[in-house]
Design a protein around this motif. Structure first.
Motif, PDB file in Angstrom:
ATOM      1  N   SER A 222       0.830  -1.207   0.000  1.00 23.38           N
ATOM      2  CA  SER A 222       0.000   0.000   0.000  1.00 23.38           C
ATOM      3  C   SER A 222       0.859   1.250   0.000  1.00 23.38           C
ATOM      4  O   SER A 222       0.572   2.224  -0.710  1.00 23.38           O
ATOM      5  N   ASN A 273      -8.299   0.318   3.052  1.00 23.19           N
ATOM      6  CA  ASN A 273      -8.293   1.309   1.988  1.00 23.19           C
ATOM      7  C   ASN A 273      -8.634   2.692   2.538  1.00 23.19           C
ATOM      8  O   ASN A 273      -7.983   3.691   2.206  1.00 23.19           O
ATOM      9  N   LYS A 277      -6.236   5.902   2.596  1.00 22.72           N
ATOM     10  CA  LYS A 277      -6.770   7.087   1.911  1.00 22.72           C
ATOM     11  C   LYS A 277      -6.700   8.316   2.810  1.00 22.72           C
ATOM     12  O   LYS A 277      -6.535   9.449   2.339  1.00 22.72           O
ATOM     13  N   GLU A 295      -7.422   5.108  -5.452  1.00 17.75           N
ATOM     14  CA  GLU A 295      -8.317   4.214  -4.717  1.00 17.75           C
ATOM     15  C   GLU A 295      -8.712   3.008  -5.564  1.00 17.75           C
ATOM     16  O   GLU A 295      -8.759   1.875  -5.073  1.00 17.75           O
ATOM     17  N   HIS A 298      -5.726   0.810  -5.710  1.00 22.39           N
ATOM     18  CA  HIS A 298      -5.461   0.224  -4.402  1.00 22.39           C
ATOM     19  C   HIS A 298      -6.413  -0.920  -4.094  1.00 22.39           C
ATOM     20  O   HIS A 298      -6.002  -1.972  -3.586  1.00 22.39           O
ATOM     21  N   MET A 299      -7.694  -0.743  -4.394  1.00 21.09           N
ATOM     22  CA  MET A 299      -8.654  -1.810  -4.143  1.00 21.09           C
ATOM     23  C   MET A 299      -8.366  -3.024  -5.020  1.00 21.09           C
ATOM     24  O   MET A 299      -8.501  -4.172  -4.572  1.00 21.09           O
TER      25      MET A 299
END
Length: 324
Positions: A222, A273, A277, A295, A298-299
């Protein structure tokens, strides 16, 4: 939202508080000691060079946007009932974290405790059961209002004041706590205040927690993605280490204890997440479009490397300074 954590928000008051924080031209100032952030935002193409503040409480966060469009102020209030949106690590200290404080015989029945940079009062609320008399202060009126709501039924004395301007009577407290905020202070200014307000033999307790990207695969992946979108982010690469205590404390305080220990904090893909964020490398730095792109990527990454529920390895650090 947990039982007892209902929130009634005074929109006008929150907007006033928000606008009280400085915006000059296209620059945005981060002035709050707690986790609240101010950042550039753009919503559906309508908001430009604005600021947004979010106030966290269990399972929800309030976002207030302010922007100048064609010389008029456009305001929008969003109440988002999702912990995945701007998740706050403050609310998720495990019980082991609090037991470390109890094990030092601090913040217990019969003691008077001042929590500085309290935010929404996470530390005094969660430690209240141990019987100390809590006073808590934060520079953000918005945060203190939410703290009061979340502390309903608890006798916690909240104050809106910066740590540099704090001024309680001499010998008022047995303990002063600083959780996730110690490094934000002007220590040459606040150290003499701490010394004066503490009783003889009183303690400053400094607390901190962070994820470990080099030891946890998911956290590391991440962080790499954050750095892809924001190479200048300075919050990456945390390693377990003792809390750094400025030299100015050495004359009047003695470091009598420190401990660094690992913790596993549970997340889902959505809540992790949201946690990432909310970090300054994303929510406080990127445009709405960039945040959306990050996002989505990332997901997708989390779907590839993480089950729906997992733990993230963190470390916590405690330092106790005793007044001479």
């Amino acid at each position: 939202m947990n039982d007892g954590d209902s929130v009634v928000v005074g929109t006008v008051r929150n907007v006033h508080n928000l606008l009280s924080h400085g915006v000059v031209g296209k620059s945005v100032c981060r002035t709050w000691e707690s986790c609240t952030l101010a950042f550039p935002c753009s919503v559906n193409g309508l908001f430009h060079d604005g600021i947004a503040s979010y106030t966290h409480f269990h399972g929800a966060c309030l976002l207030v946007f302010s922007s100048f469009v064609r010389n008029s102020v456009v305001l929008a209030v969003y109440l988002l009932f999702s912990v995945a949106c701007f998740f706050t690590v403050h609310e998720h200290y495990p019980q082991e974290f609090y037991q470390k404080i109890v094990g030092r015989k601090l913040c217990l029945d019969g003691q008077y405790v001042l929590d500085i940079g309290t935010g929404t009062g996470v530390l005094p609320r969660n430690m209240y059961q141990y019987g100390a008399k809590w006073t808590a202060a934060d520079i953000s009126e918005n945060q203190i209002e939410q703290a009061k709501i979340l502390s309903k039924g608890m006798d916690i004395d909240y104050h809106v004041v910066s740590t540099e301007d704090i001024s309680f009577s001499d010998n008022s407290f047995d303990v002063i706590t600083a959780c996730q905020c110690f490094w934000y202070f002007n220590h040459e200014t606040v150290m003499p205040k701490f010394y004066r307000m503490l009783k003889q033999g009183g303690s400053i307790l400094v607390l901190y927690m962070a994820w470990l990207p080099f030891e946890d695969e998911i956290a590391g992946a991440s962080e790499k993605l954050v750095l892809k979108y924001n190479p200048n982010w300075s919050g990456a690469g945390e390693k377990k280490h003792p809390i750094d205590i400025p030299d100015c404390y050495k004359q009047n305080f003695e470091l009598v204890y420190h401990e660094e220990f690992t913790l596993r904090i549970p997340f889902t893909r959505e809540s992790w997440n949201g946690r990432m964020k909310a970090c300054r490398g994303i929510g406080a730095s990127l445009t709405e479009k960039e945040i959306s792109m990050w996002e989505q990527e990332h997901m997708t990454l989390l779907e590839q490397i993480a089950p729906n529920k997992f733990d993230i390895l963190h470390y916590a650090a405690i330092a106790e300074l005793k007044r001479n």
